[in-house]
Design a protein around this motif. Structure first.
Motif, short mmCIF file in Angstrom:
data_model
loop_
_atom_site.label_atom_id
_atom_site.label_comp_id
_atom_site.label_asym_id
_atom_site.label_seq_id
_atom_site.Cartn_x
_atom_site.Cartn_y
_atom_site.Cartn_z
N CYS A 143 47.29 16.90 53.26
CA CYS A 143 46.83 15.97 54.29
C CYS A 143 47.65 16.06 55.59
CB CYS A 143 46.52 14.75 53.94
SG CYS A 143 47.90 13.49 53.62
N CYS A 146 51.18 14.41 54.98
CA CYS A 146 52.16 15.20 54.34
C CYS A 146 52.58 16.51 54.85
CB CYS A 146 51.40 15.54 52.95
SG CYS A 146 51.39 14.06 51.85
N CYS B 103 44.86 15.69 48.40
CA CYS B 103 46.11 16.28 48.94
C CYS B 103 46.90 16.50 47.49
CB CYS B 103 46.93 15.16 49.80
SG CYS B 103 48.39 15.60 50.32
N CYS B 106 50.32 13.90 48.23
CA CYS B 106 50.19 12.50 47.89
C CYS B 106 48.90 11.95 47.21
CB CYS B 106 50.24 11.71 49.16
SG CYS B 106 48.74 12.02 50.08
N SER B 108 46.03 11.76 47.89
CA SER B 108 44.85 11.04 48.56
C SER B 108 43.79 11.93 48.58
CB SER B 108 45.55 10.88 49.88
OG SER B 108 45.46 11.94 50.60
ZN LIG Z 1 49.11 13.82 51.56
#
Ligand SMILES: [Zn+2]
Ligand SMILES: [Mn+2]
Ligand SMILES: [Mn+2]
Ligand SMILES: [Zn+2]
Lengths: 149, 149
Positions: A143, A146, B103, B106, B108
């Motif tokens: 994302c 990140c 992701c 993370c 997400s």
């Molecule tokens: Zn991320």
DNA sequence: CAAAAGACGATAAGCATTATCGTTTGATAA
DNA sequence: TTATCAAACGATAATGCTTATCGTCTTTTG
């Protein structure tokens, strides 16, 4: 005014009662609040996140009840799971480019090549008689946040 | 004969030593056995399944070591995970037909429509600057066995 | 070979989830 | 409406998966 208010409440309850009837499940107060809270949540909340929100409206509710009803909602088709949960991490040793057939009942995982899959949801039967319900395409990557680190 | 045998062992070890060097990780005995066992396993084993097999060759090995090294292998690119592990079950309230951007760092999860996705791995950037690494297409349905019941 | 860094094994701890069980509630029929 | 009974609830113990901690042992490097 009070009559109107009660009328609205009653309408909402009747709606949920109908939804329960449609899905063949019993109606309870906890179930109704849970449904309304989940309906109002964005994204893909975890059971704990749902629990935290529901507790505000029904402080006495148990986490076990939240789990039980999330499963009930999923099994009766009110909501669905974002993806099949395998309990433990699964590792891939097959370095060939491929996808997977995941059984929604026994959760078995079988490799399937891109060509055999085709990627057009027209095909309803695949190798070994696997009956397709849906394709879950996950785009894996980084994302925006990140990527900055 | 013994010399030939030792020669083979040495060759195998040299091969693994090279693989470790290539991936920037240190070589240990446990790591080598783990790698060879995993390499020889079919499907998508769980850490516990890997542990059970490795224990036969290195009885003193710890489950923690198996976990640590599976992670190491995944992070250094020797193997990869079958899918992203979310820890807890995630529920879907969005009834529209859609897929997901997940992701890898993370974890997400963001919705993405079929049209925006395109499904051709040519697109390397998506909405909100999401950087595509790969598509994980899971075909969800019922395996032949589960259809019989 | 010796020192430093890293890996190992044992085990405690931490989430996520399920099972158990006694109590309460909702659906149904009198 | 009220009695009945199956179902659902809340509390909590138990389980499964995973990570953290820490003292010991092995690689690596010089
Ligand atoms: Zn991320
Ligand atoms: Mn695979
Ligand atoms: Mn979604
Ligand atoms: Zn199955």
């Amino acid at each position: 005014m009070l009559i109107v208010f009660c009328g609205i409440l009653n309408f909402v309850e009747q709606t949920f009662r109908q939804l329960c009837a449609d899905h063949g499940i019993a109606m309870t107060h906890q179930r109704q609040v849970l449904y309304e809270v989940m309906q109002g949540m964005e994204g893909h909340p975890s059971p704990e996140e749902v629990y935290a929100r529901v507790k505000k409206k029904v402080p006495a509710i148990s986490l076990a009840t939240v789990y039980k009803n999330i499963h009930l909602f999923v099994e009766s088709g009110v909501f669905r799971k974002m993806s099949v949960h395998h309990g433990s991490v699964r590792v891939e040793m097959n370095s060939k480019e491929h996808h997977h057939m995941v059984c929604s009942r026994c959760k078995s995982i079988t490799d399937i090549g891109e060509k055999e899959l085709g990627l057009s949801p027209a095909r309803r039967k695949l190798a070994d008689g696997f009956l397709v319900e849906r394709y879950a395409v996950d785009v894996i990557g980084l994302c925006a946040k990140c990527q900055q680190t």
